[in-house]
Scaffold this motif. Structure first.
Motif, PDB file in Angstrom:
ATOM      1  N   GLY A  58      -0.101   7.146   8.341  1.00  0.00           N
ATOM      2  CA  GLY A  58      -0.780   7.654   7.153  1.00  0.00           C
ATOM      3  C   GLY A  58      -2.192   8.119   7.440  1.00  0.00           C
ATOM      4  O   GLY A  58      -3.062   8.017   6.592  1.00  0.00           O
ATOM      5  N   VAL A  59      -2.439   8.642   8.663  1.00  0.00           N
ATOM      6  CA  VAL A  59      -3.761   9.207   8.974  1.00  0.00           C
ATOM      7  C   VAL A  59      -3.631  10.711   9.181  1.00  0.00           C
ATOM      8  O   VAL A  59      -2.556  11.208   9.474  1.00  0.00           O
ATOM      9  CB  VAL A  59      -4.386   8.564  10.233  1.00  0.00           C
ATOM     10  N   GLU A  60      -4.738  11.418   9.008  1.00  0.00           N
ATOM     11  CA  GLU A  60      -4.717  12.884   9.190  1.00  0.00           C
ATOM     12  C   GLU A  60      -5.011  13.237  10.639  1.00  0.00           C
ATOM     13  O   GLU A  60      -5.890  12.713  11.246  1.00  0.00           O
ATOM     14  CB  GLU A  60      -5.762  13.541   8.276  1.00  0.00           C
ATOM     15  N   LYS A  95       2.093  10.492  10.923  1.00  0.00           N
ATOM     16  CA  LYS A  95       2.831  10.384   9.670  1.00  0.00           C
ATOM     17  C   LYS A  95       3.082   8.921   9.334  1.00  0.00           C
ATOM     18  O   LYS A  95       2.907   8.496   8.203  1.00  0.00           O
ATOM     19  CB  LYS A  95       4.161  11.136   9.789  1.00  0.00           C
ATOM     20  N   GLU A  96       3.512   8.149  10.342  1.00  0.00           N
ATOM     21  CA  GLU A  96       3.824   6.742  10.107  1.00  0.00           C
ATOM     22  C   GLU A  96       2.581   5.932   9.749  1.00  0.00           C
ATOM     23  O   GLU A  96       2.630   5.008   8.947  1.00  0.00           O
ATOM     24  CB  GLU A  96       4.496   6.139  11.349  1.00  0.00           C
ATOM     25  N   GLU A 122       2.264  13.613  16.237  1.00  0.00           N
ATOM     26  CA  GLU A 122       2.541  14.035  14.868  1.00  0.00           C
ATOM     27  C   GLU A 122       3.344  12.977  14.113  1.00  0.00           C
ATOM     28  O   GLU A 122       3.053  12.657  12.962  1.00  0.00           O
ATOM     29  CB  GLU A 122       3.329  15.338  14.928  1.00  0.00           C
ATOM     30  N   LYS A 123       4.339  12.413  14.818  1.00  0.00           N
ATOM     31  CA  LYS A 123       5.198  11.385  14.224  1.00  0.00           C
ATOM     32  C   LYS A 123       4.370  10.128  13.914  1.00  0.00           C
ATOM     33  O   LYS A 123       4.462   9.567  12.814  1.00  0.00           O
ATOM     34  CB  LYS A 123       6.332  11.072  15.196  1.00  0.00           C
ATOM     35  N   CYS A 171       0.857  -1.194   0.000  1.00  0.00           N
ATOM     36  CA  CYS A 171       0.000   0.000   0.000  1.00  0.00           C
ATOM     37  C   CYS A 171       0.889   1.239   0.000  1.00  0.00           C
ATOM     38  O   CYS A 171       1.834   1.326   0.777  1.00  0.00           O
ATOM     39  CB  CYS A 171      -0.906  -0.005   1.231  1.00  0.00           C
ATOM     40  N   ASN A 172       0.551   2.180  -0.870  1.00  0.00           N
ATOM     41  CA  ASN A 172       1.311   3.418  -0.994  1.00  0.00           C
ATOM     42  C   ASN A 172       1.218   4.289   0.244  1.00  0.00           C
ATOM     43  O   ASN A 172       2.088   5.095   0.512  1.00  0.00           O
ATOM     44  CB  ASN A 172       0.759   4.235  -2.168  1.00  0.00           C
ATOM     45  N   ASN A 173       0.124   4.170   0.968  1.00  0.00           N
ATOM     46  CA  ASN A 173      -0.130   5.072   2.085  1.00  0.00           C
ATOM     47  C   ASN A 173       0.431   4.538   3.402  1.00  0.00           C
ATOM     48  O   ASN A 173       0.984   5.302   4.185  1.00  0.00           O
ATOM     49  CB  ASN A 173      -1.630   5.314   2.206  1.00  0.00           C
ATOM     50  N   CYS A 174       0.260   3.218   3.658  1.00  0.00           N
ATOM     51  CA  CYS A 174       0.659   2.710   4.974  1.00  0.00           C
ATOM     52  C   CYS A 174       1.687   1.586   4.900  1.00  0.00           C
ATOM     53  O   CYS A 174       2.188   1.152   5.933  1.00  0.00           O
ATOM     54  CB  CYS A 174      -0.568   2.239   5.761  1.00  0.00           C
ATOM     55  N   GLY A 175       2.017   1.080   3.708  1.00  0.00           N
ATOM     56  CA  GLY A 175       3.041   0.037   3.587  1.00  0.00           C
ATOM     57  C   GLY A 175       2.533  -1.375   3.834  1.00  0.00           C
ATOM     58  O   GLY A 175       3.331  -2.308   3.967  1.00  0.00           O
TER      59      GLY A 175
END
Lengths: 183, 264
Positions: free
Chosen positions: A181-183, A178-179, A174-175, A33-37
């Motif tokens: 892949g959620v807003e 990012k890891e 915040e970190k 997956c491009n967003n979460c791996g």
């Protein structure tokens, strides 16, 4: 509407495929997956390992959000304390300073409450600002009469500790976001 | 290969920039977090970024506490309420600003350049600062008189000195314009930009700048003043507009005081 029409008229179109871990769009050519791996073509074991790792990060994120909210709540407590103590001091002072003392404390309480509300939307800047103002008040009182640093020392330590944890949690959140892949 | 790396722009897709996977050289969209071919993470340095943020916050807190103690001692302990001590404290504040600014020299050095110098912009900001200073000065004098029933004068402090007016201008207008800008719009704002978004960094720096002046009425005009100077500093990426705004603002306060003195 036009988009939907054009999609429906394409014969090779399949229903959008969603990642099983983060539910973002993926294409069939993707191995990850491009967003979460998430390993889309991975073995069952690999996929389960990924999901459990992701779940533990989600728990961390949830925990961080709670710490951030606690630090935000401290701003409201300080606002309340300032208002009550300010009123008592103003009512009991006899040197003609009572009105300016009262105004000062009311303004401070309003600023702390305002920062508390801001912390709901933007936790990090609100907590940093609130912490700075709180530290400044402690320093000012300590400079004018050094023994005030001991009054309510337990509250001071707890409040400062929660502020520091709030700031750390905001950075960690915040970190993690990012890891994950959620807003 | 070069053609592949050109941005693809089309009516349906917003601008896309392509890059290579850090691990397997598969071509990827730049916003992508994980390679769709090998699954390796493309988010570099989230851990370093988090550590950098925490370090920045620690430095901000140390700077703030030093400034707070210096300002509080200078303003509230009667013993230090003399000309000599005020010079000593001004020098200490200036020194702390210089030390913190130059401690992160590589981060801050670009702020001392003035690449997009624009005379019309500078003049416009100077006029805004002077007019704003006159209006606020009027309101503050009125408020001080009505609510706190006291009068305040910067000059009174230096009045006994032979060069009282010059000293007033130097310590009220020149020193703060240089060193408060260096400290708050230089070091502090630059560190905040590492931690939070631009807009929030501007707000925090203005808030810290305003509360540092330790005066209630001042908060309500120093805060907007701080917002303006920080905004200009972030937008133009130079300290110098701020230095001139700050200098003009404070100089106008001094000149208004001198004018009032001569006409009473």
């Amino acid at each position: 509407m036009e988009e939907i029409d054009s999609i429906n008229s394409t014969p090779t179109f399949h229903a959008p495929v969603l990642c099983a871990a983060c539910f973002k769009n993926i294409t069939e050519a993707d191995a990850f997956c491009n967003n979460c791996g998430y390993p889309l073509n991975g073995t069952d074991q690999e996929q389960r390992f990924f999901i459990s790792e992701r779940n533990s990060k989600e728990i961390d994120l949830d925990h961080a959000h709670k710490e951030i909210k606690k630090a935000g709540n401290i701003l409201f407590y300080i606002a309340g304390f300032t208002l009550v103590l300010g009123s008592i001091l103003a009512a009991t002072s006899h040197d003609g300073q009572s009105s300016s003392l009262f105004i000062t404390n009311v303004v401070l309480a309003i600023i702390f409450a305002g920062l508390g509300f801001w912390s709901r939307k933007k936790p990090l800047p609100a907590i940093i600002s609130g912490f700075a103002l709180y530290a400044l008040i402690i320093i000012l009182n300590a400079v004018v009469s050094p023994l005030t640093i001991l009054s309510g020392i337990i509250f001071k330590i707890i409040f400062i500790g929660l502020f520091i944890r709030g700031v750390k949690s905001a950075i960690a959140a915040e970190k993690l976001k990012k890891e994950l892949g959620v807003e | 290969v070069l053609n592949e790396l050109q941005p693809i722009t089309g009516p349906e897709q917003p601008e896309r920039v392509l890059t290579y996977c850090v691990n397997c050289n598969n071509v990827l969209n730049k916003e992508v977090r994980f390679c769709s071919h090998c699954g390796s993470s493309q988010i570099n340095g989230t851990v370093e970024a988090a550590n950098q943020k925490w370090d920045a916050i620690k430095q901000i807190v140390i700077f703030f506490i030093i400034e707070a103690i210096l300002c509080a001692v200078a303003s509230f302990i009667p013993f230090f309420n003399s000309f000599v001590w005020s010079v000593v404290f001004d020098v200490m504040l200036a020194t702390s600003a210089i030390v913190f600014f130059f401690h992160s020299w590589s981060l801050n050095k670009s702020l001392l350049t003035w690449n997009n110098f624009s005379l019309p912009k500078l003049l416009a900001l100077i006029v805004i600062a002077a007019v704003g200073s006159l209006i606020i000065g009027f309101i503050v004098r009125w408020l001080n008189h009505v609510i706190f029933s006291k009068q305040f004068s910067y000059y009174a402090f230096y009045a006994n000195h032979t060069y009282g007016k010059l000293l007033t201008v130097f310590f009220v207008a020149v020193m703060p314009a240089l060193f408060e800008e260096l400290g708050f719009r230089g070091f502090l704002l630059q560190k905040l930009l590492l931690v939070v978004e631009k807009k929030q960094a501007i707000i925090i720096s203005a808030f810290l700048f305003a509360i540092m002046h330790l005066s209630f009425i001042s908060f309500f005009w120093i805060f907007p003043f701080g917002l303006l100077v920080a905004y200009v500093r972030v937008k133009e990426n130079t300290l110098w507009y701020g230095v001139f705004i700050h200098f003009t603002f404070n100089l106008t306060v001094c000149l208004a005081e001198f004018y009032k003195m001569n006409h009473i």
